[in-house]
Design a protein around this motif. Structure first.
Motif, PDB file in Angstrom:
ATOM      1  N   UNK A   1       1.033  -1.154   0.026  1.00 52.65           N
ATOM      2  CA  UNK A   1      -0.081  -0.173  -0.131  1.00 52.65           C
ATOM      3  C   UNK A   1       0.924   1.226  -0.160  1.00 52.65           C
ATOM      4  N   UNK A   2       0.710   2.013  -1.033  1.00 55.40           N
ATOM      5  CA  UNK A   2       1.156   3.334  -1.020  1.00 55.40           C
ATOM      6  C   UNK A   2       0.608   4.555   0.132  1.00 55.40           C
ATOM      7  N   UNK A   3       1.297   4.998   0.796  1.00 54.54           N
ATOM      8  CA  UNK A   3       0.753   5.939   1.757  1.00 54.54           C
ATOM      9  C   UNK A   3       1.115   7.265   1.456  1.00 54.54           C
ATOM     10  N   UNK A   4      -0.108   7.897   1.244  1.00 53.52           N
ATOM     11  CA  UNK A   4      -0.125   9.697   1.256  1.00 53.52           C
ATOM     12  C   UNK A   4      -0.588  10.319   2.707  1.00 53.52           C
ATOM     13  N   UNK A   5       0.313  11.150   3.027  1.00 53.24           N
ATOM     14  CA  UNK A   5       0.039  11.790   4.374  1.00 53.24           C
ATOM     15  C   UNK A   5      -0.676  13.180   4.246  1.00 53.24           C
ATOM     16  N   UNK A   6      -1.876  13.573   4.987  1.00 52.07           N
ATOM     17  CA  UNK A   6      -2.443  14.638   4.666  1.00 52.07           C
ATOM     18  C   UNK A   6      -2.420  15.538   5.994  1.00 52.07           C
ATOM     19  N   UNK A   7      -2.110  16.798   6.031  1.00 50.77           N
ATOM     20  CA  UNK A   7      -1.726  17.296   7.279  1.00 50.77           C
ATOM     21  C   UNK A   7      -2.058  18.979   7.024  1.00 50.77           C
ATOM     22  N   UNK A   8      -2.202  19.385   8.370  1.00 46.48           N
ATOM     23  CA  UNK A   8      -2.164  20.945   8.627  1.00 46.48           C
ATOM     24  C   UNK A   8      -0.784  21.587   8.485  1.00 46.48           C
ATOM     25  N   UNK A   9       0.221  20.676   8.713  1.00 43.10           N
ATOM     26  CA  UNK A   9       1.425  21.338   8.978  1.00 43.10           C
ATOM     27  C   UNK A   9       2.471  21.234   7.787  1.00 43.10           C
TER      28      UNK A   9
END
Length: 215
Positions: A87-95
């Motif tokens: 699984x390829x993981x994308x991180x979603x963030x406010x930072x």
């Protein structure tokens, strides 16, 4: 669903979406599923549940918020490297923080998308990851390139000797690869077929001592 569902001959990319804000999550799901070739197969609002879902569902792509209760996105990413390596993981963030970005990349994440820009950037990130690439916002790509460079990078007026070994066409094709364009986009930019783009990419990588397209 059953084989009869959906358009024929379309490969569907399966996505798991994890964010503890339900309204944002439903908006992102609608955005992802609008094109028809992405299917959100699982949703969760905390890190432990999302890890369990990803391990059991084996999605192609997971989109994880960093700030989640019970195991944050970075902790989840670390666990998933061993438990769900496909699984390829994308991180979603406010930072908007280069240290977070470095951490995501060091843990094997496939990209880093700012929540503030998710409506514009998330689909680009998904397409990049579908093609095997790593997605970085252009500002982040610059920061990473500069901070990872040697103390005295070579002058732009003096091409690296390995770069000088490229033909003019190879250089023309490889520049947009480095900027994160997909093969179909490069073909349109340079007015050649996708097959020709692929051919022009394959020879120079070993010559330039670059192991992969992502590198």
């Amino acid at each position: 669903g059953p084989a009869g569902d959906g358009p024929k001959n379309m490969t569907v990319t399966r996505v798991v979406l994890a964010d503890d804000h339900v309204v944002l999550r439903s908006g992102l799901k609608a955005l992802l599923e609008a094109d028809g070739d992405l299917e959100v197969v699982g949703e969760s609002g905390d890190g432990e549940a999302c890890v369990d879902q990803i391990v059991s569902l084996d999605p192609d792509i997971a989109i994880l918020d960093i700030n989640m209760p019970r195991c944050n996105g970075l902790e989840a990413l670390e666990i998933l490297q061993s438990k769900a390596p496909r699984t390829r993981v994308l991180i979603l963030t406010m930072h908007d923080d280069v240290e977070y970005l470095r951490k995501v990349l060091s843990l094997g994440g496939a990209g880093y998308v700012l929540k503030q820009a998710a409506s514009e950037e998330l689909m680009s990130a998904i397409r990049t990851v579908q093609d095997g690439g790593v997605y970085l916002h252009s500002d982040h790509a610059r920061v990473v390139a500069v901070s990872d460079a040697e103390p005295e990078p070579p002058s732009l007026d003096e091409p690296h000797p390995r770069y000088a070994s490229l033909s003019e066409r190879e250089a023309e094709v490889l520049k947009p690869v480095a900027l994160g364009y997909r093969n179909t986009e490069i073909a349109e930019l340079v007015f050649i077929s996708v097959q020709t783009v692929e051919a022009y990419q394959s020879r120079p990588l070993p010559t330039l001592d670059i192991p992969s397209r992502a590198a």
